[in-house]
Design a protein around this motif. Structure first.
Motif, PDB file in Angstrom:
ATOM      1  N   ASP A  34       0.855  -1.307  -0.113  1.00  9.18           N
ATOM      2  CA  ASP A  34      -0.077   0.393  -0.337  1.00  9.18           C
ATOM      3  C   ASP A  34       0.793   1.111  -0.113  1.00  9.18           C
ATOM      4  O   ASP A  34       0.787   2.089  -0.973  1.00  9.18           O
ATOM      5  N   LEU A  35       2.330   1.244   1.115  1.00  9.38           N
ATOM      6  CA  LEU A  35       2.695   2.461   0.620  1.00  9.38           C
ATOM      7  C   LEU A  35       3.137   2.566  -0.335  1.00  9.38           C
ATOM      8  O   LEU A  35       3.968   3.494  -0.876  1.00  9.38           O
ATOM      9  N   SER A  36       4.182   1.215  -1.153  1.00 12.58           N
ATOM     10  CA  SER A  36       4.896   1.677  -2.783  1.00 12.58           C
ATOM     11  C   SER A  36       3.595   2.033  -3.523  1.00 12.58           C
ATOM     12  O   SER A  36       4.041   3.376  -4.090  1.00 12.58           O
ATOM     13  N   ALA A  37       2.272   1.787  -3.054  1.00 16.58           N
ATOM     14  CA  ALA A  37       1.346   2.353  -4.609  1.00 16.58           C
ATOM     15  C   ALA A  37       0.917   3.586  -4.262  1.00 16.58           C
ATOM     16  O   ALA A  37       1.303   4.933  -5.127  1.00 16.58           O
ATOM     17  N   GLU A  38       1.238   4.472  -2.742  1.00 15.33           N
ATOM     18  CA  GLU A  38       0.856   5.501  -2.540  1.00 15.33           C
ATOM     19  C   GLU A  38       2.281   6.928  -2.818  1.00 15.33           C
ATOM     20  O   GLU A  38       1.819   7.742  -3.143  1.00 15.33           O
ATOM     21  N   ALA A  39       2.646   5.793  -2.868  1.00 14.65           N
ATOM     22  CA  ALA A  39       4.419   6.682  -2.639  1.00 14.65           C
ATOM     23  C   ALA A  39       5.073   7.003  -4.929  1.00 14.65           C
ATOM     24  O   ALA A  39       5.483   8.020  -4.504  1.00 14.65           O
ATOM     25  N   ASP A  40       3.941   6.594  -5.271  1.00 14.17           N
ATOM     26  CA  ASP A  40       4.150   7.139  -6.574  1.00 14.17           C
ATOM     27  C   ASP A  40       5.974   6.464  -6.689  1.00 14.17           C
ATOM     28  O   ASP A  40       6.578   7.617  -7.690  1.00 14.17           O
ATOM     29  N   GLY A  41       6.133   5.699  -6.726  1.00 13.23           N
ATOM     30  CA  GLY A  41       7.565   5.348  -7.497  1.00 13.23           C
ATOM     31  C   GLY A  41       8.889   5.886  -6.197  1.00 13.23           C
ATOM     32  O   GLY A  41      10.312   5.425  -5.929  1.00 13.23           O
ATOM     33  N   LEU A  42       8.909   6.565  -4.866  1.00 16.05           N
ATOM     34  CA  LEU A  42       9.569   7.013  -4.015  1.00 16.05           C
ATOM     35  C   LEU A  42       9.755   6.135  -3.141  1.00 16.05           C
ATOM     36  O   LEU A  42      10.368   6.160  -1.755  1.00 16.05           O
ATOM     37  N   PHE A  43       9.426   5.425  -2.823  1.00 14.18           N
ATOM     38  CA  PHE A  43       8.823   3.889  -1.776  1.00 14.18           C
ATOM     39  C   PHE A  43       9.343   2.451  -2.350  1.00 14.18           C
ATOM     40  O   PHE A  43       8.197   2.246  -3.033  1.00 14.18           O
ATOM     41  N   SER A  44      10.201   1.669  -2.275  1.00 14.77           N
ATOM     42  CA  SER A  44      10.690   0.325  -2.825  1.00 14.77           C
ATOM     43  C   SER A  44      10.979  -0.300  -1.644  1.00 14.77           C
ATOM     44  O   SER A  44      11.331   0.078  -0.308  1.00 14.77           O
ATOM     45  N   ALA A  45      10.415  -1.542  -1.396  1.00 16.82           N
ATOM     46  CA  ALA A  45       9.988  -2.334  -0.156  1.00 16.82           C
ATOM     47  C   ALA A  45      10.717  -3.627  -0.698  1.00 16.82           C
ATOM     48  O   ALA A  45      10.434  -4.275  -1.490  1.00 16.82           O
ATOM     49  N   GLU A  46      11.662  -4.669  -0.106  1.00 16.44           N
ATOM     50  CA  GLU A  46      12.047  -5.884   0.022  1.00 16.44           C
ATOM     51  C   GLU A  46      12.282  -6.647   1.130  1.00 16.44           C
ATOM     52  O   GLU A  46      13.233  -6.217   2.092  1.00 16.44           O
ATOM     53  N   ILE A  47      11.542  -7.744   1.342  1.00 18.47           N
ATOM     54  CA  ILE A  47      11.876  -8.738   1.839  1.00 18.47           C
ATOM     55  C   ILE A  47      12.867  -9.827   1.664  1.00 18.47           C
ATOM     56  O   ILE A  47      12.910 -10.165   1.100  1.00 18.47           O
ATOM     57  N   LEU A  48      14.236  -9.707   2.821  1.00 17.30           N
ATOM     58  CA  LEU A  48      14.769 -10.890   2.532  1.00 17.30           C
ATOM     59  C   LEU A  48      14.651 -11.842   3.583  1.00 17.30           C
ATOM     60  O   LEU A  48      14.920 -11.892   4.939  1.00 17.30           O
ATOM     61  N   ASP A  49      15.632 -13.716   3.648  1.00 17.61           N
ATOM     62  CA  ASP A  49      15.322 -14.445   4.282  1.00 17.61           C
ATOM     63  C   ASP A  49      17.153 -14.687   4.375  1.00 17.61           C
ATOM     64  O   ASP A  49      18.092 -15.192   3.868  1.00 17.61           O
ATOM     65  N   PRO A  50      17.348 -14.321   5.811  1.00 21.72           N
ATOM     66  CA  PRO A  50      18.845 -14.525   6.396  1.00 21.72           C
ATOM     67  C   PRO A  50      19.105 -15.615   6.265  1.00 21.72           C
ATOM     68  O   PRO A  50      20.650 -15.626   6.252  1.00 21.72           O
ATOM     69  N   GLN A  51      18.557 -16.491   6.634  1.00 18.30           N
ATOM     70  CA  GLN A  51      19.365 -17.872   6.028  1.00 18.30           C
ATOM     71  C   GLN A  51      18.998 -18.818   4.754  1.00 18.30           C
ATOM     72  O   GLN A  51      19.322 -19.954   5.161  1.00 18.30           O
ATOM     73  N   ALA A  52      18.262 -17.935   4.006  1.00 18.55           N
ATOM     74  CA  ALA A  52      18.159 -18.683   2.529  1.00 18.55           C
ATOM     75  C   ALA A  52      19.579 -18.859   1.924  1.00 18.55           C
ATOM     76  O   ALA A  52      20.692 -18.366   3.058  1.00 18.55           O
ATOM     77  N   GLY A  53      19.781 -19.759   1.674  1.00 18.71           N
ATOM     78  CA  GLY A  53      21.332 -20.183   0.080  1.00 18.71           C
ATOM     79  C   GLY A  53      22.125 -20.200   1.684  1.00 18.71           C
ATOM     80  O   GLY A  53      22.121 -21.354   2.589  1.00 18.71           O
ATOM     81  N   ASP A  54      23.902 -19.836   1.528  1.00 17.37           N
ATOM     82  CA  ASP A  54      24.587 -20.339   2.428  1.00 17.37           C
ATOM     83  C   ASP A  54      24.509 -19.165   4.426  1.00 17.37           C
ATOM     84  O   ASP A  54      26.211 -20.150   4.851  1.00 17.37           O
ATOM     85  N   GLY A  55      23.372 -18.776   3.629  1.00 18.51           N
ATOM     86  CA  GLY A  55      23.378 -18.065   5.387  1.00 18.51           C
ATOM     87  C   GLY A  55      24.317 -16.865   5.269  1.00 18.51           C
ATOM     88  O   GLY A  55      24.260 -16.439   6.744  1.00 18.51           O
ATOM     89  N   ALA A  56      24.892 -16.469   4.301  1.00 22.37           N
ATOM     90  CA  ALA A  56      26.239 -15.670   4.764  1.00 22.37           C
ATOM     91  C   ALA A  56      25.417 -14.797   5.164  1.00 22.37           C
ATOM     92  O   ALA A  56      25.846 -13.857   6.083  1.00 22.37           O
ATOM     93  N   LEU A  57      23.894 -13.685   5.056  1.00 22.88           N
ATOM     94  CA  LEU A  57      23.273 -12.532   5.549  1.00 22.88           C
ATOM     95  C   LEU A  57      23.311 -12.438   6.640  1.00 22.88           C
ATOM     96  O   LEU A  57      22.974 -11.931   7.795  1.00 22.88           O
ATOM     97  N   ALA A  58      23.090 -14.009   7.105  1.00 21.48           N
ATOM     98  CA  ALA A  58      23.026 -14.596   8.566  1.00 21.48           C
ATOM     99  C   ALA A  58      24.097 -13.758   9.286  1.00 21.48           C
ATOM    100  O   ALA A  58      23.869 -13.096  10.397  1.00 21.48           O
ATOM    101  N   ALA A  59      24.723 -14.481   8.942  1.00 17.84           N
ATOM    102  CA  ALA A  59      27.127 -13.809   9.173  1.00 17.84           C
ATOM    103  C   ALA A  59      26.510 -12.737   9.577  1.00 17.84           C
ATOM    104  O   ALA A  59      27.199 -12.003  11.201  1.00 17.84           O
TER     105      ALA A  59
END
Length: 543
Positions: free
Chosen positions: A477-502
């Motif tokens: 909803d926020l992304s639709a309201e922002a008209d290109g001024l807001f973007s969101a991304e959800i990441l899984d820290p434990q995905a793959g080899d877990g480098a992001l979690a470390a």
């Protein structure tokens, strides 16, 4: 003009001044009044502030009387004894006579100011004194005194009575001081008040003595002195004219004098918009407004009100912070270019404003126990800043502005936390709150990115797993309201080899340690604040 002639005239006047005990009495009287004002009138030791501003605050008034006393006999005595007509026949130009007498008076003024120099030297020996405002104050005193001396010389050239010259010079110089004083500016508002402060000699002097040297203020004093010296030369030239003399030459003198005076005064109008011609000479540049602050002030479309509520009677550890906040807020008014109005009030002296602060803005005094060697009492003290823009307002309270550090078991260090950042952050908040309306993205200048770290649903508790859908919907909803001024991304820290979690874990350890230290500092500060509110150290004793 011949410099040798000017030097001889100045030397003769100096010898005449010191040949009489009256000259020494003038200088000693000036020094005695200055010391009385500094130590008794302004209660230097009770202020608990290591500066000499009380001396400079009274300097514009003291210079009025000193300058009038130094100049009252310069031309009046010549007129009374009849030697002015003889002087007018000498092969010496009017400018040489006027500049010679002026330089003699200016040298005497410099001697008088030099006698006050032991005051800041003494203060620097017992405390850490910022010498920038001190030297700026002496520079301003020399220039302001020069302007007053030129007024006194012109008045002296128009009368043959020293007493009349003294009274008229005090009246004219005093009028220039009173024009810009709060006594008159408080009766008018807006542009008229600003105009009066621009003409007043005292209002400009105050800005310099706090450590901000403005070329416009310096030129104002120089131009004022040059105007009256020009009028002085014209008054002497008139003495040379015969009643049936060359009228064309007389008209030329009048026109030339009027043009010189008009150009000197018009240059002040031309320099008025040039707000960048300023130099902060304080240690640490404490009155230098940052570019970020100016960016927000440039976005103002309506007047912004900044009102400081500061009590005159307050805790001695807070007293040194009041002039710092007052001067900084005044810099916002200067940087705002007419879009910012700053008011400094003592609620105890303004009951109507105190009632408004209590009922409308929720500003309440903080109780402090004030004690000295004679008595102990509880004082309700204000130390708050109101920032209002349109119908939006925010209040910076006592705990928002100061920082308390425990230096020892029984010693506190109370300082302003980061006043410009706090005030500017508040201005940004009310500015965007007023302009943005219902949209939180209305005033974004660049896109904002949201990054969330969420584990897979299989390893999350059921309640948090269900919350993922809610969070995802809000972000969409926020992304639709922002008209290109807001973007969101959800990441899984434990995905793959877990480098992001470390990586997150390493950052979290550092943040946790920083958070632990901040929490401990906050806990110590709260204890210190509680102690400061309960008990006040007596003068000369440890807190």
């Amino acid at each position: 003009m011949r410099l040798e002639v000017i030097r001889r005239i100045a030397g003769k006047e100096l010898k005449l001044f010191f040949a009489s005990p009256i000259g020494y009495l003038f200088l000693l009287a000036f020094l005695a009044v200055t010391l009385f004002v500094f130590f008794w009138g302004e209660a230097y030791f009770a202020r608990n502030i290591a500066d000499v501003r009380p001396m400079f605050e009274w300097m514009p008034v003291l210079l009025v009387f000193l300058s009038a006393a130094l100049t009252m006999r310069m031309w009046s005595e010549e007129r009374r004894t009849g030697t002015l007509e003889f002087v007018a026949t000498l092969p010496v130009s009017g400018w040489e006579f006027v500049l010679g007498k002026f330089l003699a008076c200016w040298a005497l003024l410099a001697v008088a100011l030099l006698l006050t120099l032991p005051l800041p030297v003494t203060v620097s020996l017992v405390a850490d004194l910022d010498w920038g405002p001190v030297w700026a104050g002496y520079l301003a005193a020399l220039l302001l005194g020069g302007a007053y001396l030129s007024i006194g010389l012109f008045v002296s050239a128009r009368t043959d009575s020293q007493i009349v010259s003294l009274i008229l010079a005090c009246f004219v110089a005093g009028a220039f001081y009173l024009v810009g004083s709060p006594v008159l500016t408080s009766l008018v508002g807006g542009g008229w008040a600003e105009l009066l402060r621009g003409v007043g000699t005292g209002a400009r002097f105050e800005s310099i003595t706090r450590g901000v040297v403005d070329v416009r203020d310096l030129y104002f004093y120089l131009s004022l002195g040059a105007v009256f010296l020009t009028l002085n030369v014209y008054a002497l030239e008139v003495q040379r004219w015969a009643g049936d003399g060359a009228r064309t030459r007389h008209r030329g003198w009048r026109a030339g004098t009027a043009l010189v005076v008009a150009n000197l005064l018009a240059a002040n109008v031309w320099l008025a918009p040039l707000t960048a011609l300023r130099a902060d000479v304080t240690e640490g540049d404490i009155y230098s407004i940052s570019d970020a602050t100016r960016t927000y002030l440039d976005q103002l479309e309506e007047p912004l009100l900044i009102r400081g509520y500061f009590s005159n009677q307050t805790h001695p550890l807070l007293a040194p912070l009041v002039p710092q906040m007052r001067d900084l807020l005044n810099e916002y008014e200067v940087a705002g270019g007419g879009a910012v109005r700053v008011e400094i009030v003592d609620p105890a002296e303004r009951p109507a404003l105190e009632e408004e602060a209590n009922s409308r803005y929720g500003i309440r005094p903080v109780p402090f126990q004030v004690a000295d060697r004679y008595q102990s009492s509880l004082v309700n003290s204000y130390f708050d800043v109101l920032v209002q823009y349109g119908d939006e307002y925010e209040v910076l309270g006592f705990r928002d502005l100061i920082e308390v550090k425990v230096v020892g078991e029984s010693e506190l260090d109370v300082q302003l936390r980061n006043p410009e950042y706090d005030v500017t952050r508040t201005i940004k908040k009310v500015l965007y709150g007023y302009q943005g309306g219902d949209s939180i993205f209305a005033n974004l200048s660049r896109p904002v990115e949201f990054v969330g770290y969420l584990s897979a649903d299989a390893v999350l508790p059921p309640a948090l797993a269900d919350y993922r859908d809610t969070l995802q919907q809000v972000l969409e909803d926020l992304s639709a309201e922002a008209d290109g001024l807001f973007s969101a991304e959800i990441l899984d820290p434990q995905a793959g080899d877990g480098a992001l979690a470390a990586e997150i874990e390493d950052i979290s350890d550092e943040e946790e340690e920083a958070r632990r230290r901040a929490k401990q500092d906050y806990y110590n500060a709260q204890i210190a604040l509680g102690n400061m509110r309960v008990q006040l150290p007596k003068p000369g004793e440890e807190a």
